[in-house]
Design an enzyme around this catalytic site. Structure first.
Site, short mmCIF file in Angstrom:
data_model
loop_
_atom_site.label_atom_id
_atom_site.label_comp_id
_atom_site.label_asym_id
_atom_site.label_seq_id
_atom_site.Cartn_x
_atom_site.Cartn_y
_atom_site.Cartn_z
N HIS A 2 -40.14 39.08 -29.20
CA HIS A 2 -41.10 38.35 -28.36
C HIS A 2 -42.47 39.01 -28.39
O HIS A 2 -43.26 38.85 -27.47
CB HIS A 2 -40.61 38.30 -26.92
N HIS A 45 -35.38 32.18 -26.08
CA HIS A 45 -34.34 32.53 -27.04
C HIS A 45 -33.83 31.30 -27.80
O HIS A 45 -32.84 31.39 -28.52
CB HIS A 45 -33.15 33.19 -26.34
#
Length: 294
Positions: free
Chosen positions: A57, A219
């Protein structure tokens, strides 16, 4: 799948080393851990801030380690929560004698492992508080969470609570500020294609050539609906009006808006959406500041 890596097993370790090489004036690696800490720790007697989560991320969370932000960031494997011992190492690296605030995104694994790390810190005499970020307004419960997911709004907590800690606010005050930020956050994402987790070697899901997913999680968790592709102006308006309604914003209120790429959207497309967002806020008589987060 095309990835510029050496081996799946070494991705996180190599990435952390690379960040330190690229930004030695800001970052150092805590030896033997997956923790990045400030190269120059803040003054003794000030509250420390720690955040973290699964890798993949970036720039979260190592990119927010620095003056007025985080004191340490804990990396898990790709899309995997960091383990309690790693989080505890981050707490120890951030502690300057005034306690540590943990900024945790609301994913079940993160919540559990940060809680265990707090117990370890308590046994070692380090005071901790936690703020749970749950800014995703799309989905109430998902594959990874009970309640709303924590997503891009976490950046605002890093910056605002981090500034308070840097100015010398005590632990309880920094927590109140962080909780206030969370109470005023709303975020929502969308996807044109799936991400590919290196260990899996294939896309997590499939979207049709003319489809997009609204409300997707970081995700690749499902969103709220699949819709036909929209123009930049249509997409910006759709997301904007959902967020305004969620926060019950009225004329004249001030907002801070962040357009986030989720790691894939080119800057030129973000810039187009930013222009549309500016026009929407004007028409809604909202006063706003803007940040563009890659």
């Amino acid at each position: 799948m095309k990835k510029i890596i050496d081996a799946v097993e070494t991705i996180v370790d190599q990435a952390l080393d690379g960040m330190v090489v690229a930004y030695p004036e800001y970052l150092q690696r805590v030896e033997g851990t997956l923790v990045l800490a400030r190269s120059k720790p803040k003054e003794t007697g000030k509250v420390g801030l720690v955040s973290g989560g699964g890798s993949g991320h970036e720039p979260a969370h190592g990119g927010y380690v620095g003056y007025g932000m985080l004191d340490a960031a804990v990396a898990g494997e790709v899309f995997t929560s960091p383990t309690p011992d790693q989080v505890y190492a981050g707490i120890k690296a951030a502690d300057r004698g005034a306690g540590v605030l943990l900024v945790v995104k609301n994913y079940t694994g993160d919540v559990m492992n940060f809680d265990i790390a707090r117990e370890l810190a308590d046994a070692d005499g380090i005071a901790t508080e936690v703020v749970l970020v749950n800014d995703d307004v799309a989905v109430q419960d998902s594959l990874y969470t009970t309640g709303r997911r924590g997503i891009a709004g976490t950046v605002f907590v890093h910056k605002i609570a981090g500034a308070a800690a840097e100015e010398g606010a005590d632990l309880s005050s920094v927590k109140v500020i962080a909780d206030t930020v969370v109470a005023n956050l709303a975020s929502m994402g969308c996807a044109l294609t799936s991400c590919t987790v290196p260990a899996n070697g294939k896309p997590t899901f499939e979207l049709g050539a003319n489809e997009m997913e609204m409300g997707i999680g970081i995700h690749g968790e499902p969103g709220i609906e699949r819709v036909p592709m929209m123009s930049a102006s249509e997409l910006t308006a759709s997301l904007y009006h959902r967020l305004v309604a969620e926060l019950s914003l009225g004329d004249g209120e001030r907002i801070a808006a962040m357009v986030n790429s989720m790691g894939a959207t080119p800057a030129i497309e973000l810039a187009i959406m930013s222009g549309h967002l500016a026009n929407l806020t004007k028409s809604s008589k909202l006063s706003w500041i803007f940040g563009n987060q890659r």
